[in-house]
Design a protein around this motif. Structure first.
Motif, PDB file in Angstrom:
ATOM      1  N   PHE A 221       0.827  -1.209   0.000  1.00 37.29           N
ATOM      2  CA  PHE A 221       0.000   0.000   0.000  1.00 37.29           C
ATOM      3  C   PHE A 221       0.864   1.263   0.000  1.00 37.29           C
ATOM      4  CE2 PHE A 221      -3.031  -2.978   2.240  1.00 37.29           C
ATOM      5  CZ  PHE A 221      -3.823  -3.180   1.119  1.00 37.29           C
ATOM      6  N   ALA A 222       2.016   1.204   0.669  1.00 37.84           N
ATOM      7  CA  ALA A 222       2.927   2.350   0.648  1.00 37.84           C
ATOM      8  C   ALA A 222       3.441   2.589  -0.771  1.00 37.84           C
ATOM      9  CB  ALA A 222       4.099   2.112   1.605  1.00 37.84           C
ATOM     10  N   ILE A 223       3.778   1.520  -1.476  1.00 37.22           N
ATOM     11  CA  ILE A 223       4.234   1.636  -2.865  1.00 37.22           C
ATOM     12  C   ILE A 223       3.112   2.189  -3.742  1.00 37.22           C
ATOM     13  CG2 ILE A 223       4.937   0.305  -4.891  1.00 37.22           C
ATOM     14  CD1 ILE A 223       6.471  -1.546  -2.997  1.00 37.22           C
ATOM     15  N   PHE A 231       4.242   9.086  -9.625  1.00 36.20           N
ATOM     16  CA  PHE A 231       4.167   8.735 -11.046  1.00 36.20           C
ATOM     17  C   PHE A 231       2.747   8.784 -11.614  1.00 36.20           C
ATOM     18  CE2 PHE A 231       7.703   6.284  -9.156  1.00 36.20           C
ATOM     19  CZ  PHE A 231       8.756   6.902  -9.814  1.00 36.20           C
ATOM     20  N   GLY A 232       1.788   9.148 -10.776  1.00 38.46           N
ATOM     21  CA  GLY A 232       0.410   9.240 -11.258  1.00 38.46           C
ATOM     22  C   GLY A 232      -0.209   7.906 -11.610  1.00 38.46           C
ATOM     23  N   TRP A 233       0.149   6.843 -10.875  1.00 42.05           N
ATOM     24  CA  TRP A 233      -0.401   5.519 -11.164  1.00 42.05           C
ATOM     25  C   TRP A 233      -1.927   5.558 -11.124  1.00 42.05           C
ATOM     26  CZ3 TRP A 233       2.852   1.534  -7.886  1.00 42.05           C
ATOM     27  CH2 TRP A 233       4.126   1.432  -8.470  1.00 42.05           C
ATOM     28  N   ARG A 234      -2.531   4.875 -12.057  1.00 37.15           N
ATOM     29  CA  ARG A 234      -3.978   4.756 -12.115  1.00 37.15           C
ATOM     30  C   ARG A 234      -4.323   3.543 -12.957  1.00 37.15           C
ATOM     31  NH1 ARG A 234      -5.681  10.255 -14.792  1.00 37.15           N
ATOM     32  NH2 ARG A 234      -7.716   9.465 -14.114  1.00 37.15           N
ATOM     33  N   GLY A 235      -5.585   3.252 -13.062  1.00 40.64           N
ATOM     34  CA  GLY A 235      -6.028   2.166 -13.930  1.00 40.64           C
ATOM     35  C   GLY A 235      -5.513   0.805 -13.515  1.00 40.64           C
ATOM     36  N   ARG A 236      -5.098   0.014 -14.487  1.00 39.47           N
ATOM     37  CA  ARG A 236      -4.740  -1.379 -14.255  1.00 39.47           C
ATOM     38  C   ARG A 236      -3.564  -1.530 -13.300  1.00 39.47           C
ATOM     39  NH1 ARG A 236      -4.206  -4.947 -19.538  1.00 39.47           N
ATOM     40  NH2 ARG A 236      -6.366  -4.170 -19.634  1.00 39.47           N
ATOM     41  N   THR A 237      -2.548  -0.700 -13.436  1.00 41.10           N
ATOM     42  CA  THR A 237      -1.383  -0.814 -12.561  1.00 41.10           C
ATOM     43  C   THR A 237      -1.769  -0.595 -11.105  1.00 41.10           C
ATOM     44  OG1 THR A 237       0.092  -0.033 -14.315  1.00 41.10           O
ATOM     45  CG2 THR A 237       0.891   0.128 -12.037  1.00 41.10           C
ATOM     46  N   ALA A 238      -2.518   0.460 -10.830  1.00 41.53           N
ATOM     47  CA  ALA A 238      -2.929   0.766  -9.457  1.00 41.53           C
ATOM     48  C   ALA A 238      -3.810  -0.341  -8.891  1.00 41.53           C
ATOM     49  CB  ALA A 238      -3.662   2.101  -9.423  1.00 41.53           C
ATOM     50  N   LYS A 239      -4.719  -0.873  -9.702  1.00 42.16           N
ATOM     51  CA  LYS A 239      -5.616  -1.912  -9.212  1.00 42.16           C
ATOM     52  C   LYS A 239      -4.859  -3.197  -8.888  1.00 42.16           C
ATOM     53  CE  LYS A 239      -8.463  -1.361 -12.676  1.00 42.16           C
ATOM     54  NZ  LYS A 239      -9.585  -1.548 -13.620  1.00 42.16           N
ATOM     55  N   VAL A 241      -1.745  -3.498  -7.846  1.00 40.98           N
ATOM     56  CA  VAL A 241      -1.025  -3.327  -6.577  1.00 40.98           C
ATOM     57  C   VAL A 241      -2.015  -3.348  -5.411  1.00 40.98           C
ATOM     58  CG1 VAL A 241       0.523  -1.835  -5.245  1.00 40.98           C
ATOM     59  CG2 VAL A 241       0.790  -2.021  -7.733  1.00 40.98           C
ATOM     60  N   LEU A 242      -3.173  -2.716  -5.590  1.00 42.08           N
ATOM     61  CA  LEU A 242      -4.197  -2.717  -4.542  1.00 42.08           C
ATOM     62  C   LEU A 242      -4.671  -4.135  -4.248  1.00 42.08           C
ATOM     63  CD1 LEU A 242      -6.327  -1.505  -2.666  1.00 42.08           C
ATOM     64  CD2 LEU A 242      -7.750  -1.052  -4.684  1.00 42.08           C
ATOM     65  N   TYR A 243      -4.961  -4.908  -5.280  1.00 39.39           N
ATOM     66  CA  TYR A 243      -5.426  -6.279  -5.076  1.00 39.39           C
ATOM     67  C   TYR A 243      -4.348  -7.120  -4.395  1.00 39.39           C
ATOM     68  CZ  TYR A 243      -9.276  -5.196  -8.283  1.00 39.39           C
ATOM     69  OH  TYR A 243     -10.382  -4.644  -8.879  1.00 39.39           O
ATOM     70  N   ALA A 244      -3.101  -6.933  -4.799  1.00 46.19           N
ATOM     71  CA  ALA A 244      -2.009  -7.695  -4.185  1.00 46.19           C
ATOM     72  C   ALA A 244      -1.904  -7.359  -2.697  1.00 46.19           C
ATOM     73  CB  ALA A 244      -0.694  -7.394  -4.894  1.00 46.19           C
ATOM     74  N   GLY A 245      -1.957  -6.069  -2.357  1.00 44.87           N
ATOM     75  CA  GLY A 245      -1.887  -5.677  -0.956  1.00 44.87           C
ATOM     76  C   GLY A 245      -3.070  -6.204  -0.159  1.00 44.87           C
ATOM     77  N   ALA A 246      -4.270  -6.197  -0.753  1.00 45.52           N
ATOM     78  CA  ALA A 246      -5.459  -6.688  -0.059  1.00 45.52           C
ATOM     79  C   ALA A 246      -5.350  -8.189   0.217  1.00 45.52           C
ATOM     80  CB  ALA A 246      -6.708  -6.384  -0.880  1.00 45.52           C
TER      81      ALA A 246
END
Length: 269
Positions: A221-223, A231-239, A241-246
């Motif tokens: 989540f920190a990453i 870097f303005g992460w959004r879309g597939r990349t952000a999701k 990382v979110l799913y992995a952290g969850a």
């Protein structure tokens, strides 16, 4: 060690909660909006009562199933508030189904009693951790809604159906940020005040599976937040990382306690 037996009242409330959620999930497409909201509200109240029977009277119990049940209840609470602000939210069937499953699990596996030598501050410590679970759960739901919104855009569907993509993205990261703050506070309290929270005979902070997965989730989540800011992460990349952290966070407490309570039959305080 034999697992703790659920009380008849908690079992009855769990079944009633699951039934109410089941009605909301199965018949929401046939009921009007006000009727569906009423059924969900009844299920939410029954769910709260079921949780209270395990956490309040006598010696409180806790475990993987109550943790999942409280998380589901918190996500439903967030949905109830947001549905008032954003009528376009349409995930009650999915959330109701998950709520029903969580309520039944908590009725079947009530967890084990909290340690008798634990500090009165321990419930607050657990509440912070579970609140972070609820916030990250809400973030995951909104990320899934983002995927649906993106699919509607690609299919040139009705642009007014559901919430706008940018609104969903903003809400997702707000939940991630709030969850990250609470998770950081939970880990910091466990690191600095473990003996105060759990008693001198219990070493709460140790390098076991729960600690390792919790730290990996915190790092994920920190990453994610750093990538969003830098870097303005959004879309597939952000999701992703979110799913992995969850998933890592789910494995940290729920996963480790499931193995101890159900697989190894060794519930711990």
């Amino acid at each position: 060690m034999i697992l703790a037996s659920p009380s008849p009242l908690s079992v009855a409330l769990g079944i009633a909660t699951a039934a109410a959620y089941g009605v909301a999930a199965a018949f929401s497409h046939k009921l009007n909006r006000s009727a569906t909201q009423a059924v969900v509200a009844i299920a939410w109240l029954l769910h709260a009562a079921a949780l209270a029977t395990g956490l309040l009277p006598g010696t409180p119990r806790f475990g993987f199933a109550p943790a999942l049940s409280i998380t589901a209840w918190l996500v439903m609470t967030v949905y109830a508030v947001e549905s008032r602000l954003f009528p376009g939210l349409t995930v009650r069937r999915v959330l109701a189904g998950l709520g029903a499953l969580a309520a039944l699990l908590a009725a079947a596996f009530p967890g084990s009693p909290l340690h008798m030598n634990a500090s009165p501050w321990l419930p607050l410590h657990l509440a912070l951790g579970i609140a972070s679970y609820g916030l990250f759960g809400a973030a995951v739901v909104h990320a899934w809604l983002m995927t649906r919104a993106e699919r509607r855009i690609r299919q040139a569907a009705d642009p007014h159906a559901g919430l706008p993509l940018l609104t969903l993205e903003r809400l997702t990261f707000r939940f991630v940020t709030a969850g990250f703050v609470l998770l950081s506070a939970t880990l910091l309290a466990g690191l600095l005040f473990s003996e105060t929270l759990y008693g001198p005979q219990v070493r709460a902070w140790k390098w076991d599976h729960k600690t390792v997965f919790s730290l990996l989730a915190w790092l994920s989540f920190a990453i994610l937040l750093a990538g969003r800011s830098r870097f303005g992460w959004r879309g597939r990349t952000a999701k992703r990382v979110l799913y992995a952290g969850a998933v890592l966070l789910l494995l940290a407490y729920v996963g480790s306690r499931f193995v101890l309570e159900v697989v190894l039959h060794r519930p711990v305080a």
